[in-house]
Design a protein around this motif. Structure first.
Motif, PDB file in Angstrom:
ATOM      1  N   VAL A 190       3.100   6.360 -10.111  1.00 24.65           N
ATOM      2  CA  VAL A 190       4.371   6.895 -10.596  1.00 24.65           C
ATOM      3  C   VAL A 190       5.453   6.739  -9.533  1.00 24.65           C
ATOM      4  N   LEU A 191       5.072   6.876  -8.277  1.00 24.51           N
ATOM      5  CA  LEU A 191       6.038   6.701  -7.192  1.00 24.51           C
ATOM      6  C   LEU A 191       6.639   5.305  -7.219  1.00 24.51           C
ATOM      7  N   PHE A 192       5.807   4.296  -7.491  1.00 27.29           N
ATOM      8  CA  PHE A 192       6.326   2.930  -7.521  1.00 27.29           C
ATOM      9  C   PHE A 192       7.312   2.741  -8.676  1.00 27.29           C
ATOM     10  N   THR A 195       0.846  -1.187   0.000  1.00 24.92           N
ATOM     11  CA  THR A 195       0.000   0.000   0.000  1.00 24.92           C
ATOM     12  C   THR A 195       0.886   1.243   0.000  1.00 24.92           C
ATOM     13  N   ILE A 196       0.600   2.164  -0.916  1.00 20.54           N
ATOM     14  CA  ILE A 196       1.335   3.428  -1.001  1.00 20.54           C
ATOM     15  C   ILE A 196       0.338   4.572  -0.890  1.00 20.54           C
ATOM     16  N   GLY A 244       1.303  13.726  -2.419  1.00 24.40           N
ATOM     17  CA  GLY A 244       0.724  14.626  -3.402  1.00 24.40           C
ATOM     18  C   GLY A 244       1.649  15.103  -4.493  1.00 24.40           C
ATOM     19  N   ALA A 245       2.956  14.962  -4.323  1.00 25.64           N
ATOM     20  CA  ALA A 245       3.867  15.455  -5.360  1.00 25.64           C
ATOM     21  C   ALA A 245       3.727  14.665  -6.649  1.00 25.64           C
ATOM     22  N   LEU A 246       3.626  13.351  -6.546  1.00 17.11           N
ATOM     23  CA  LEU A 246       3.476  12.476  -7.705  1.00 17.11           C
ATOM     24  C   LEU A 246       2.345  11.488  -7.443  1.00 17.11           C
TER      25      LEU A 246
END
Length: 374
Positions: free
Chosen positions: A353-355, A342-343, A347-349
């Motif tokens: 996309v973070l993964f 779970t991520i 809010g930045a990305l």
């Protein structure tokens, strides 16, 4: 640990593990007091006597590894990572928290602050406000670099509560983005001698062009993720005037650069009924579980039987195996190579996309190790 007679061992073909050993190899057993069989067998020759090769093979990993997205929202993602070791899952978690870069306010220039909040506390609060700006479009700024449009984002805050007016709350939506850079004049030793010249006053940044004119910001402009974050409260006669400069960084330097609110994983739960649980016992089992893992189905002839309806919801509270021989009716396990990840993005990305960015960071680390070894 279960035992097996030599005769039963002889019944198992070479190249295969006995069922109870295969279960110990792939599952964590969750007893009422503590989990068992938690370790992973890494030694390649652990099962050599049974004709089983336990060594790591890249082609097997590629064939078995997969990622399945279960839920995807604007800021949250839940997905299954199947076919990996706990060490690799934990590497992704640590990279997401500490090594995927974001933009955060690092330097605050105060022109006036007569509020009850000290300058350093106010600067710390500003640094924790999530900025919706793609960090991939910016460069890191070292100590010798000059702040420019490619490594710095400038915000201005100027609020005043006039005498006789009621107290006001300063929200994050009052932070104004300055695409042309700083407006505060940089005071230097020769600023007096240049005051009569026609040259433009030097500020704390050297933007050669406006950030709004850059093509990478034309479609996705810089903004704050949340506009309702309370920054301060001002009483009559109090004022705040400042500039906040955001730069690129990573979470291991300071938590304000961490791109996630949280990133965590757990092994896939496996709930098994070892025998038929019927009628009153079925109702008792359903009531024992606080997260509604079990349901009751009608099997005909007036009989009802408990079923495992939602094993994924199991939180390992172990209420279902406590007391009155329930451990012989219900087995709780965890699948060692199946992780529910779970991520929650700050809010930045977007979370998906973070993964992918975490995968790129891990890839660069592996390339660095290979380069160092060669």
């Amino acid at each position: 640990m279960p035992t097996v007679s030599p005769l039963e061992m002889d019944d198992v073909p070479m190249g295969q593990l006995p069922p109870h050993i295969q279960l110990q190899r792939t599952r964590v057993f969750c007893a009422s007091d503590a989990p068992t069989q938690t370790e992973n067998i890494q030694y390649s020759g652990a099962y050599a006597s049974m004709g089983v090769d336990n060594s790591f093979r890249l082609d097997d990993f590629v064939k078995n590894f997969r990622v399945e997205v279960v839920r995807l929202d604007e800021d949250d993602i839940e997905f299954d990572m199947i076919g990996i070791d706990a060490a690799l899952a934990n590497a992704f978690r640590r990279i997401l928290i500490a090594e995927v870069p974001t933009m955060a306010i690092e330097k605050v220039l105060f022109a006036n602050n007569t509020s009850v909040i000290p300058d350093e506390v106010l600067a710390h609060r500003l640094g924790l406000i999530p900025i919706k700006a793609d960090p991939r479009l910016f460069e890191y700024m070292s100590e010798n670099d000059t702040p420019n449009e490619k490594n710095t984002i400038v915000f201005k805050l100027h609020v005043q509560c006039k005498r006789g007016d009621p107290r006001i709350t300063v929200k994050s939506d009052q932070l104004e983005w300055l695409p042309n850079g700083s407006e505060f004049q940089l005071v230097t030793d020769n600023s007096t001698s240049n005051s009569n010249s026609n040259s433009k006053p030097k500020t704390y940044t050297s933007f050669s062009r406006s950030q709004t004119s850059l093509p990478e910001f034309s479609e996705d402009s810089i903004a704050l993720k949340h506009n309702d974050i309370t920054i301060a409260k001002l009483g009559p006669g109090q004022e705040i005037e400042l500039e906040a400069h955001a730069v690129k960084g990573v979470g291991k330097t300071h938590a304000k650069w961490s791109p996630v609110a949280t990133a965590w994983y757990r092994m896939l739960p496996e709930v098994v009924l070892l025998e038929n649980v019927e009628d009153e016992k079925a109702e008792e089992l359903v009531k024992k579980c606080p997260v509604n893992v079990f349901d009751i189905e009608d099997v005909g002839e007036g009989k009802r039987r408990a079923t495992v309806a939602r094993p994924r919801a199991c939180t390992l509270c172990r209420e279902c195996i406590r007391g009155d021989d329930w451990e012989n009716r219900v087995a709780l396990r965890r699948v060692k190579n199946h992780f529910i990840f779970t991520i929650e993005s700050s809010g930045a990305l977007p979370p998906e996309v973070l993964f992918t960015e975490a995968v790129k960071v891990l890839e660069s680390k592996c390339e660095q190790v290979i380069s160092d070894l060669s």
